[in-house]
Design a protein around this motif. Structure first.
Motif, PDB file in Angstrom:
ATOM      1  N   MET A   6      49.309 -78.892  -2.681  1.00  0.00           N
ATOM      2  CA  MET A   6      49.367 -78.148  -1.540  1.00  0.00           C
ATOM      3  C   MET A   6      50.717 -77.612  -1.326  1.00  0.00           C
ATOM      4  SD  MET A   6      46.314 -78.261  -0.341  1.00  0.00           S
ATOM      5  CE  MET A   6      46.499 -77.603   1.146  1.00  0.00           C
ATOM      6  N   ILE A   7      50.919 -76.450  -0.992  1.00  0.00           N
ATOM      7  CA  ILE A   7      52.345 -75.662  -1.109  1.00  0.00           C
ATOM      8  C   ILE A   7      52.351 -75.150   0.294  1.00  0.00           C
ATOM      9  CG2 ILE A   7      53.475 -73.609  -2.061  1.00  0.00           C
ATOM     10  CD1 ILE A   7      51.148 -73.529  -4.261  1.00  0.00           C
ATOM     11  N   GLU A   8      53.522 -75.649   0.858  1.00  0.00           N
ATOM     12  CA  GLU A   8      54.387 -75.102   1.964  1.00  0.00           C
ATOM     13  C   GLU A   8      54.995 -73.819   1.991  1.00  0.00           C
ATOM     14  OE1 GLU A   8      56.175 -77.351   5.741  1.00  0.00           O
ATOM     15  OE2 GLU A   8      57.112 -78.062   3.634  1.00  0.00           O
ATOM     16  N   PHE A   9      54.708 -72.950   2.603  1.00  0.00           N
ATOM     17  CA  PHE A   9      55.314 -71.659   2.401  1.00  0.00           C
ATOM     18  C   PHE A   9      56.641 -71.691   2.662  1.00  0.00           C
ATOM     19  CE2 PHE A   9      50.878 -70.708   3.849  1.00  0.00           C
ATOM     20  CZ  PHE A   9      50.509 -69.926   2.791  1.00  0.00           C
ATOM     21  N   GLY A  10      57.410 -70.670   1.810  1.00  0.00           N
ATOM     22  CA  GLY A  10      59.063 -70.771   1.916  1.00  0.00           C
ATOM     23  C   GLY A  10      59.292 -69.457   2.686  1.00  0.00           C
ATOM     24  N   VAL A  18      56.161 -78.325  -2.403  1.00  0.00           N
ATOM     25  CA  VAL A  18      54.757 -78.713  -3.009  1.00  0.00           C
ATOM     26  C   VAL A  18      54.629 -80.184  -3.108  1.00  0.00           C
ATOM     27  CG1 VAL A  18      53.323 -78.492  -5.256  1.00  0.00           C
ATOM     28  CG2 VAL A  18      54.907 -76.766  -4.692  1.00  0.00           C
ATOM     29  N   VAL A  19      53.358 -80.564  -2.545  1.00  0.00           N
ATOM     30  CA  VAL A  19      52.959 -81.976  -2.528  1.00  0.00           C
ATOM     31  C   VAL A  19      51.818 -82.291  -3.260  1.00  0.00           C
ATOM     32  CG1 VAL A  19      52.163 -83.798  -1.077  1.00  0.00           C
ATOM     33  CG2 VAL A  19      53.746 -82.051  -0.303  1.00  0.00           C
ATOM     34  N   LEU A  20      51.904 -83.249  -4.027  1.00  0.00           N
ATOM     35  CA  LEU A  20      50.628 -83.504  -4.764  1.00  0.00           C
ATOM     36  C   LEU A  20      49.803 -84.610  -4.218  1.00  0.00           C
ATOM     37  CD1 LEU A  20      52.920 -82.734  -7.317  1.00  0.00           C
ATOM     38  CD2 LEU A  20      50.706 -82.931  -8.322  1.00  0.00           C
ATOM     39  N   PRO A  21      48.891 -84.466  -3.276  1.00  0.00           N
ATOM     40  CA  PRO A  21      48.119 -85.556  -2.445  1.00  0.00           C
ATOM     41  C   PRO A  21      47.723 -86.880  -3.473  1.00  0.00           C
ATOM     42  CG  PRO A  21      47.604 -83.455  -1.902  1.00  0.00           C
ATOM     43  CD  PRO A  21      48.286 -83.064  -3.206  1.00  0.00           C
ATOM     44  N   PRO A  59      45.896 -92.396 -10.682  1.00  0.00           N
ATOM     45  CA  PRO A  59      44.603 -91.491  -9.777  1.00  0.00           C
ATOM     46  C   PRO A  59      43.969 -90.638 -10.511  1.00  0.00           C
ATOM     47  CG  PRO A  59      46.570 -92.045  -8.526  1.00  0.00           C
ATOM     48  CD  PRO A  59      47.005 -92.230  -9.657  1.00  0.00           C
ATOM     49  N   ALA A  60      42.655 -90.521 -10.387  1.00  0.00           N
ATOM     50  CA  ALA A  60      41.959 -89.260 -10.682  1.00  0.00           C
ATOM     51  C   ALA A  60      42.103 -88.116  -9.649  1.00  0.00           C
ATOM     52  CB  ALA A  60      40.595 -89.841 -10.940  1.00  0.00           C
ATOM     53  N   PRO A  61      42.232 -86.944 -10.274  1.00  0.00           N
ATOM     54  CA  PRO A  61      42.621 -85.750  -9.401  1.00  0.00           C
ATOM     55  C   PRO A  61      41.240 -85.804  -8.459  1.00  0.00           C
ATOM     56  CG  PRO A  61      42.731 -85.134 -11.707  1.00  0.00           C
ATOM     57  CD  PRO A  61      42.029 -86.634 -11.894  1.00  0.00           C
ATOM     58  N   SER A  62      41.465 -85.337  -7.083  1.00  0.00           N
ATOM     59  CA  SER A  62      40.456 -85.350  -6.202  1.00  0.00           C
ATOM     60  C   SER A  62      39.848 -83.776  -6.169  1.00  0.00           C
ATOM     61  CB  SER A  62      41.263 -85.457  -4.830  1.00  0.00           C
ATOM     62  OG  SER A  62      41.434 -86.665  -4.658  1.00  0.00           O
ATOM     63  N   ARG A  63      38.819 -83.753  -5.523  1.00  0.00           N
ATOM     64  CA  ARG A  63      38.320 -82.245  -5.036  1.00  0.00           C
ATOM     65  C   ARG A  63      39.210 -81.656  -4.353  1.00  0.00           C
ATOM     66  NH1 ARG A  63      32.779 -81.098  -6.252  1.00  0.00           N
ATOM     67  NH2 ARG A  63      32.977 -79.973  -4.429  1.00  0.00           N
ATOM     68  N   LEU A  64      39.492 -80.242  -4.553  1.00  0.00           N
ATOM     69  CA  LEU A  64      40.421 -79.568  -3.702  1.00  0.00           C
ATOM     70  C   LEU A  64      39.861 -79.286  -2.480  1.00  0.00           C
ATOM     71  CD1 LEU A  64      43.140 -77.978  -3.294  1.00  0.00           C
ATOM     72  CD2 LEU A  64      42.037 -75.851  -4.530  1.00  0.00           C
ATOM     73  N   ASP A  65      38.251 -79.017  -2.438  1.00  0.00           N
ATOM     74  CA  ASP A  65      37.815 -78.791  -1.106  1.00  0.00           C
ATOM     75  C   ASP A  65      37.833 -79.803  -0.337  1.00  0.00           C
ATOM     76  OD1 ASP A  65      35.962 -80.223  -2.874  1.00  0.00           O
ATOM     77  OD2 ASP A  65      34.197 -78.796  -2.268  1.00  0.00           O
ATOM     78  N   ALA A  66      37.856 -81.143  -0.778  1.00  0.00           N
ATOM     79  CA  ALA A  66      37.885 -82.429   0.095  1.00  0.00           C
ATOM     80  C   ALA A  66      39.533 -82.431   0.543  1.00  0.00           C
ATOM     81  CB  ALA A  66      37.775 -83.575  -0.857  1.00  0.00           C
ATOM     82  N   GLY A  77      50.043 -73.649   7.509  1.00  0.00           N
ATOM     83  CA  GLY A  77      51.337 -73.501   6.717  1.00  0.00           C
ATOM     84  C   GLY A  77      51.035 -74.022   5.507  1.00  0.00           C
ATOM     85  N   TRP A  78      50.091 -74.367   4.954  1.00  0.00           N
ATOM     86  CA  TRP A  78      49.742 -74.641   3.367  1.00  0.00           C
ATOM     87  C   TRP A  78      48.745 -73.966   3.023  1.00  0.00           C
ATOM     88  CZ3 TRP A  78      52.622 -78.729   2.001  1.00  0.00           C
ATOM     89  CH2 TRP A  78      53.236 -79.631   2.862  1.00  0.00           C
ATOM     90  N   MET A  79      49.057 -73.845   1.478  1.00  0.00           N
ATOM     91  CA  MET A  79      47.935 -73.179   0.750  1.00  0.00           C
ATOM     92  C   MET A  79      47.661 -73.968  -0.367  1.00  0.00           C
ATOM     93  SD  MET A  79      49.209 -69.519  -1.545  1.00  0.00           S
ATOM     94  CE  MET A  79      50.694 -70.090  -1.684  1.00  0.00           C
TER      95      MET A  79
END
Length: 131
Positions: A6-10, A18-21, A59-66, A77-79
């Motif tokens: 998830m990218i927070e706009f600059g 950038v955060v990796l949930p 941890p396994a990667p999550s689904r982006l839509d989730a 504010g997130w992309m």
């Protein structure tokens, strides 16, 4: 392997965050969007390598839509995006390698490995992982 980010706009005065949930505490930033994603890939790789070295599970990667549907990340504010992680960092299989060293260096290496109660290969691996 793709991990969602998830990218927070600059802005003109702040970096892109950038955060990796899926990787708790793993985050990065960059002055440009491309730099932020590149830095996030490096941060994720280092985070995963550290966890592997400590014997922790990854941890396994999550689904982006989730992820984008959760309240924490659904704001404007997130992309969303992804980082690609090279799957070989998870590969623990032993591989035979051939190296060339001066005999005096090899003798010193073998003596230090013997003093540490380790094989030559184990000693080299431990040194590489502790650097």
């Amino acid at each position: 392997m793709r991990y969602p980010i998830m990218i927070e706009f600059g802005t003109d005065t702040t970096a892109f965050g950038v955060v990796l949930p899926d990787l708790p505490g793993c985050f990065s930033a960059g002055d440009t969007l491309d730099e932020a994603v590149t830095n996030a890939t490096e941060a994720a790789t280092l985070w995963i390598e550290d966890m592997i070295d400590r014997g922790e599970s990854i941890p396994a990667p999550s689904r982006l839509d989730a992820i984008v549907q959760t309240p924490e990340w659904s704001g404007s504010g997130w992309m969303p995006g992804f980082v690609n992680i090279d799957p070989t960092i998870f590969d623990e299989r032993a591989e035979r390698v051939n190296i060339t060293l001066p005999r005096r260096v090899l003798a010193r290496l073998d003596a230090r490995a013997k003093d540490a109660g380790e094989s030559r290969s184990g000693f080299i691996a431990r040194l590489a992982l502790s650097a």
